[in-house]
Design an enzyme around this catalytic site. Structure first.
Site, PDB file in Angstrom:
ATOM      1  N   GLY A 169       0.780  -1.240   0.000  1.00 53.18           N
ATOM      2  CA  GLY A 169       0.000   0.000   0.000  1.00 53.18           C
ATOM      3  C   GLY A 169       0.807   1.282   0.000  1.00 53.18           C
ATOM      4  O   GLY A 169       0.237   2.369  -0.094  1.00 53.18           O
ATOM      5  N   ALA A 170       2.142   1.185   0.066  1.00 50.96           N
ATOM      6  CA  ALA A 170       2.957   2.409   0.113  1.00 50.96           C
ATOM      7  C   ALA A 170       2.784   3.238  -1.161  1.00 50.96           C
ATOM      8  O   ALA A 170       2.610   4.462  -1.113  1.00 50.96           O
ATOM      9  CB  ALA A 170       4.425   2.062   0.329  1.00 50.96           C
ATOM     10  N   GLY A 171       2.798   2.569  -2.303  1.00 54.87           N
ATOM     11  CA  GLY A 171       2.614   3.272  -3.580  1.00 54.87           C
ATOM     12  C   GLY A 171       1.224   3.866  -3.700  1.00 54.87           C
ATOM     13  O   GLY A 171       1.042   4.965  -4.244  1.00 54.87           O
ATOM     14  N   ASP A 172       0.214   3.163  -3.160  1.00 58.22           N
ATOM     15  CA  ASP A 172      -1.167   3.654  -3.215  1.00 58.22           C
ATOM     16  C   ASP A 172      -1.325   4.888  -2.326  1.00 58.22           C
ATOM     17  O   ASP A 172      -2.040   5.831  -2.667  1.00 58.22           O
ATOM     18  CB  ASP A 172      -2.141   2.558  -2.760  1.00 58.22           C
ATOM     19  CG  ASP A 172      -1.966   1.276  -3.569  1.00 58.22           C
ATOM     20  OD1 ASP A 172      -1.677   1.374  -4.775  1.00 58.22           O
ATOM     21  OD2 ASP A 172      -2.106   0.183  -2.989  1.00 58.22           O
TER      22      ASP A 172
END
Length: 328
Positions: free
Chosen positions: A265-268
């Site tokens: 979820g870091a990129g999201d």
């Protein structure tokens, strides 16, 4: 103001695609077979982006299809609890909600095993789309998983077309998941088949290598992915920060160093933070100092998301991001 039950506020960010449940081992650094047990972690990149936007105070809607089952209802409830409009959600009576078993390696990176044969998200049809909702989008965000099979592929293309005609900014994060594609060549071909349509594109360093065939993460490689109609191309580099490319300038913004537990979820989170800022001021991409500030904020949001297991519980508020930026 509502039209046909849809909020017609042009600051809305609409996310299109899949929402699923990740089953994450209760201990890190083991294979799926070795895992003693699993935790349910709701996910799916477009849904994560919608919740990231909402948690940062933005207006988010999600468009996609879930199974008419316990897990599907649970996911819709999670969106609602997180302030995301569910006007674009459909439930399929004949197919299950998608599941993914995720291995968290010792370094916090992930490996996936998917259960989608077929799952409800793959069965969204163009004629089922909530077009009023899509037309209300100021930003329309999507990935590439929805391009893999029909009828969802046609629904994706239709939704993009309607959003574009209505004046939305198109935001694309391919979110490569190779195990879901018939082959690497097919993945590359289909991901790039809609490349020229976007305004804003974000790729990871791994995706940059995959799409260009180059083993170098540099400006020359990134510019192979640039298109004249883009307003912004971003390359995220994990703990090395991010790079940005616009029509008039390019550069890099450093990462924040945190204790990484799980990169899910870091990129999201990064994308949600960026879109929250751009939706209120699209001129950010024309002003380098403004853009650098926004990317610093997005990097902070991405970093915070790696400090807890699972994507959605780890998505930050504005206060969380500012605390990291200000060294609190």
């Amino acid at each position: 103001m509502a039209v046909n039950g849809v909020v017609s506020d042009k600051s809305v960010i609409v996310s299109f695609g899949e929402m699923l449940i990740d089953f994450v081992p209760t201990v890190s650094g083991v294979s799926l077979a070795e895992a003693p047990g699993f935790l349910k972690a709701p996910g799916g990149a477009p849904a994560n982006v919608a919740i990231a936007v909402s948690r940062l105070g933005g207006k988010a809607s999600f468009v996609g299809k879930l199974g008419d089952d316990e897990f599907g209802r649970m996911l819709a409830d999670i969106l609602k609890q997180n302030g995301v409009s569910c006007d674009g959600i459909l439930f399929d009576q004949g197919a299950r909600t998608a599941l993914a078993f995720v291995t968290l390696r010792a370094d916090g990176e992930r490996e996936f095993m998917f259960y989608r044969n077929p799952s409800a998200d793959m069965l969204l049809k163009p004629e089922e789309l909530n077009l009023d909702l899509i037309r209300s989008a100021k930003v329309f965000h999507y990935g590439s998983i929805s391009l893999i099979v029909e009828p969802c592929r046609s629904a994706h293309l239709k939704a993009m077309e309607v959003a574009k005609e209505s004046g939305a900014l198109l935001s694309y994060d391919p979110n490569l998941r190779l195990p879901l594609w018939p082959s690497a060549d097919e993945a590359r071909k289909q991901i790039l088949s809609i490349w020229d349509k976007a305004d804003i594109v974000k790729v990871s360093d791994v995706e940059l290598e995959f799409l260009t065939g180059s083993d170098k993460i540099d400006d020359e490689s990134a510019m192979k992915l640039w298109r004249p109609n883009f307003t912004l191309l971003l390359v995220t580099l994990g703990d090395k920060g991010s790079r940005y490319y616009t029509k008039n300038f390019h550069g890099a913004v450093d990462a924040f160093h945190v204790n990484t537990v799980d990169t899910t979820g870091a990129g999201d989170s990064f994308v949600g933070a960026l879109l929250c800022k751009i939706v209120n001021d699209p001129t950010i991409v024309e002003n380098e100092s403004k853009l650098r500030e926004v990317l610093k904020f997005a990097n902070a949001c991405g970093a915070i998301t790696t400090t807890k297991k699972g994507a959605i519980p780890a998505l930050p508020t504005v206060a969380d991001a500012l605390a990291l930026i200000n060294g609190a």
